[in-house]
Scaffold this active site. Structure first.
Site, PDB file in Angstrom:
ATOM      1  CB  CYS A 167      -0.916   0.020   1.214  1.00  0.00           C
ATOM      2  SG  CYS A 167      -2.148  -1.272   1.202  1.00  0.00           S
ATOM      3  CG  ASN A 210      -0.089  -2.715  -3.662  1.00  0.00           C
ATOM      4  OD1 ASN A 210       0.478  -3.788  -3.853  1.00  0.00           O
ATOM      5  ND2 ASN A 210      -0.682  -2.430  -2.524  1.00  0.00           N
ATOM      6  CD  GLU A 211      -4.333  -5.520  -1.289  1.00  0.00           C
ATOM      7  OE1 GLU A 211      -3.810  -6.545  -0.889  1.00  0.00           O
ATOM      8  OE2 GLU A 211      -4.739  -4.631  -0.524  1.00  0.00           O
TER       9      GLU A 211
HETATM   10  O1  AHR Z   1       1.402  -6.659   3.369  1.00  0.00           O
HETATM   11  C1  AHR Z   1       0.682  -5.648   4.003  1.00  0.00           C
HETATM   12  C2  AHR Z   1      -0.361  -5.023   3.097  1.00  0.00           C
HETATM   13  O2  AHR Z   1      -1.332  -5.955   2.718  1.00  0.00           O
HETATM   14  C3  AHR Z   1       0.154  -4.510   1.794  1.00  0.00           C
HETATM   15  O3  AHR Z   1       0.693  -3.261   1.917  1.00  0.00           O
HETATM   16  C4  AHR Z   1      -1.070  -4.462   0.938  1.00  0.00           C
HETATM   17  O4  AHR Z   1      -0.783  -4.566  -0.421  1.00  0.00           O
HETATM   18  C5  AHR Z   1      -1.922  -5.571   1.498  1.00  0.00           C
HETATM   19  O5  AHR Z   1      -3.211  -5.156   1.738  1.00  0.00           O
END
Ligand code: AHR
Length: 685
Positions: free
Chosen positions: A248, A401-402
């Site tokens: 994140c 990223n996510e």
């Molecule tokens: O690994 C911790 C967090 O988990 C990461 O930053 C994120 O990508 C996921 O939600």
């Protein structure tokens, strides 16, 4: 509570070689089709996920001992305190007129009180203290400028927890111009919670900036190098890739807090610190003093990847702030750009313009040039100026990223198109969002498949039994589509986000079981990494983590050793495995996968016995030729599923090695209760 019963190596060897006849249960029969090798295993299959969470960078891998060395953190005195409650200082304040550079505009002004006795000066607490080793050398450097009065120098001391001196050095010759001073302090004791004291010589006013105390003992003895024990743990995994900077942290809580790689290169003293988005994310683990100094920036990251033999995998912002926070979106195209990514570099101000998507795309293109471009190209020249004229040979980047939802896909498409247009050889990693199933996941996976994405990044943080129950996850995936990058996963002993999660053997063995499914499906799964990587025992926000450390020591969790065993035994080709009675992988809590290691000519079988009893197995190596007379077993085993490693017992659970006899083309082996075993035997087809 059950006692910990890790078997000593000899016990494992005996257990392993006991014939089936010595056991009451009949051996479970498996067949490995050595003569039918399947998909190639990606040589970069098992890698690392680095994110600056849990003090992974500052206070961890990046061994600068001084916190807030440049006084650029707002408020600027975080980490510092005046000696004796300022009794001997009239004033200590952060100022910003005539700083050492435009970027590094803030500095500390100290004015002593006339006629006051005692020590006048300032102390830095480090990152939950400073770790120093007896006999170790630490380079002290700082900028100083003398004002009114006669302050001519200072004495820097390492101070232990009882106030004792652990080494000191005096520096003099201050002038009324900014000048850099350097000296070496040799530690006379070992402590992990020491601090740095600076005592002024004389009375009057002096300005200080970029106060650094840096161990000489860094990886490859580099100035601005990384912490040796932590790099060694990474290297020992022989990782295939290194994902960076997250996580994140790539996204930021708002776009202005996003990770901007261009602000992390060049002169270390000129890199502006920024809030770490994990500082207050979890109320139960709040760390308001958590900032990113960017001393470990993108150049150091590429260098680290090279040092440990891992392919770099930078993850870049796709114009989206964290969707768990503001979810702020960059406008599409080139609208409302006010000056580009390097604009807005006033103190505490990280390019707070409203960048459009084009800015993010340009950042990606420039990063590829920074990594791979000739030293004559604009960004390649910056790499060369930092001491690496040769390219870093970057082969892939992550787009976001996510991320999830239509906003992601909308941004991914032009981003991917622009990168592929300029760099068709670069593989792109795309996101399937934070969950491994559900509508958002299905929609993203389908669309990314249609778009012929190279890799889809899937994340799963789930309870340990989820991992065992989902060992068949990739058996069902269509072949020929995008490769899967299991980019973040970890079994949680309680629940995701719980501060009570522990790195138990139950979690690790469940990951080992699940990974037999990754290996069996190496034609679909191209890369995998556990997350997060690091945690400081005194300053973590998220648990569980792969590697834990304090200011001096470190250890790998049981999950670390699972990852390591997979990585060191990844082989080159998948070999089909038939489970006992043709059952599914995982039936009766027995999990298995196998690979051929073509360069060594060995057959490698991985077995997980998730049961409380020893389990004899008989493994027929169909079509194997030239079988050796002995094999090598590497085992992680503990009958107590709650077993954990710790700073006190760093290897309570670590791989044990043994040899076993091989008779004919069938391996007879007895798996220890709750064990993960890797068997290697010569057996060229
Ligand atoms: O690994 C911790 C967090 O988990 C990461 O930053 C994120 O990508 C996921 O939600």
């Amino acid at each position: 509570m059950r006692s910990t019963t890790r078997l000593p190596a000899l016990g494992l060897a005996l257990l392993g070689t006991l014939g089936a006849s010595a056991q009451s249960a009949a051996p479970a029969s498996l067949t490995v089709q050595v003569n039918k090798p399947g998909a190639a295993v990606n040589k970069n299959m098992y890698g690392l996920f680095f994110e600056d969470i849990n003090f992974a960078a500052d206070g961890g891998l990046y061994p600068e001992l001084v916190k807030n060395k440049s006084f650029e953190i707002n408020p600027g005195l975080i980490g510092w305190r005046a000696l004796q409650g300022a009794a001997n200082l009239d004033a200590y304040a952060v100022r910003n007129e005539q700083g050492i550079s435009q970027n590094n505009a803030h500095y500390l002004r100290l004015t002593t009180r006339n006629g006051a006795g005692g020590e006048a000066g300032i102390e830095n607490e480090g990152f939950r203290g400073m770790g120093v080793k007896d006999g170790g050398e630490y380079t002290l450097s700082f900028y100083a400028r003398r004002g009114a009065g006669d302050i001519n120098g200072l004495t820097a001391s390492l101070v232990g927890q009882r106030g004792e001196s652990l080494g000191q050095v005096a520096v003099s010759g201050f002038t009324n111009e900014w000048k850099k001073y350097t000296a070496v302090v040799k530690a006379t004791g070992t402590q992990n919670k020491a601090h740095l004291k600076l005592v002024l010589t004389g009375t009057g006013t002096v300005d200080l900036d970029v106060v650094s105390l840096y161990p000489k003992d860094t990886w490859n003895k580099r100035p601005n190098g990384l912490r040796t024990d932590l790099v060694q743990l990474l290297k020992d995994m022989k990782p295939g890739f290194l994902r960076f900077p997250g996580g994140c942290i790539v996204e930021g809580r708002t776009l202005s807090e996003r990770y901007q790689w261009k602000e992390t290169i060049g002169d270390v003293a000129a890199r502006l610190p920024m809030i770490n988005r994990w500082n207050m994310e979890f109320r139960h683990r709040s760390t308001p003093d958590y900032y990113q100094s960017f001393g470990l920036g993108f150049f150091e990251y590429f260098q680290l990847s090279e040092d440990i033999g891992a392919e770099p995998l930078p993850i870049l912002n796709v114009g989206m702030a964290c969707q768990y926070n503001s979810g702020e979106l960059a406008p599409m195209g080139s609208a409302s750009t006010k000056g580009g990514p390097n604009a807005g570099t006033a103190p505490h101000d990280h390019a707070t313009d409203d960048p459009s998507l084009d800015v993010f795309i340009q950042d990606a293109l420039d990063l590829i040039e920074f990594a791979n471009g000739p030293a004559t190209s604009p960004w390649g020249a910056k790499r060369a100026a930092m001491g690496h004229p040769a390219p870093f040979n970057l082969k892939m980047i992550g787009v976001g990223n996510e991320q999830w939802g239509p906003q992601y896909l909308e941004r991914y498409i032009p981003f991917a198109k622009a990168v592929k247009a300029k760099y068709p050889g670069i593989d792109l990693v795309s996101s399937a969002g934070p969950s491994p199933d559900g509508e958002l996941f299905d929609t993203a996976s389908k669309r990314l498949g249609e778009l012929k994405a190279d890799y889809i990044d899937e994340h799963y943080y789930a309870k340990a039994d989820w991992f065992r129950q989902n060992v068949g996850r990739y058996d069902k995936y269509a072949r020929g589509g995008p490769k899967i990058f299991a980019g973040e996963y970890a079994a949680q002993s309680v629940n995701t986000g719980s501060e009570n999660n522990k790195n138990t053997w139950d979690c690790a063995i469940s990951e080992a079981a699940f990974m037999t499914g990754l290996e069996r499906n190496a034609d679909v799964v191209g890369m995998a990494s556990y997350a997060p990587l690091f945690a400081n025992v005194d300053a973590w926000q998220w648990t569980p983590d792969l590697i834990w450390f304090d200011n001096l020591n470190s250890y790998g969790s049981p999950s670390y050793y699972v990852q390591q065993l997979y990585s060191l035994n990844k082989g080159t080709k998948v070999l089909p495995v038939t489970m006992p009675g043709g059952a599914k992988n995982g039936a009766d809590n027995l999990f298995a996968s196998a690979v051929a290691d073509e360069p060594t000519g060995e057959v490698v079988v991985k077995l997980v016995n998730y049961s409380a009893t020893p389990r004899p197995v008989s493994i027929s190596l169909a079509g194997a030729k030239g079988l050796g007379k002995t094999g090598r077993a590497q085992t992680l085993a503990s009958a107590d599923l709650q077993t954990q490693n710790s700073l006190k017992e760093p290897k309570k659970l670590a791989p044990q090695e043994a040899t076993f006899a091989v008779k004919g083309s069938t391996l007879s082996y007895t798996l220890a209760p709750y064990s993960f075993t890797v068997l290697r035997v010569a057996g060229k087809r």
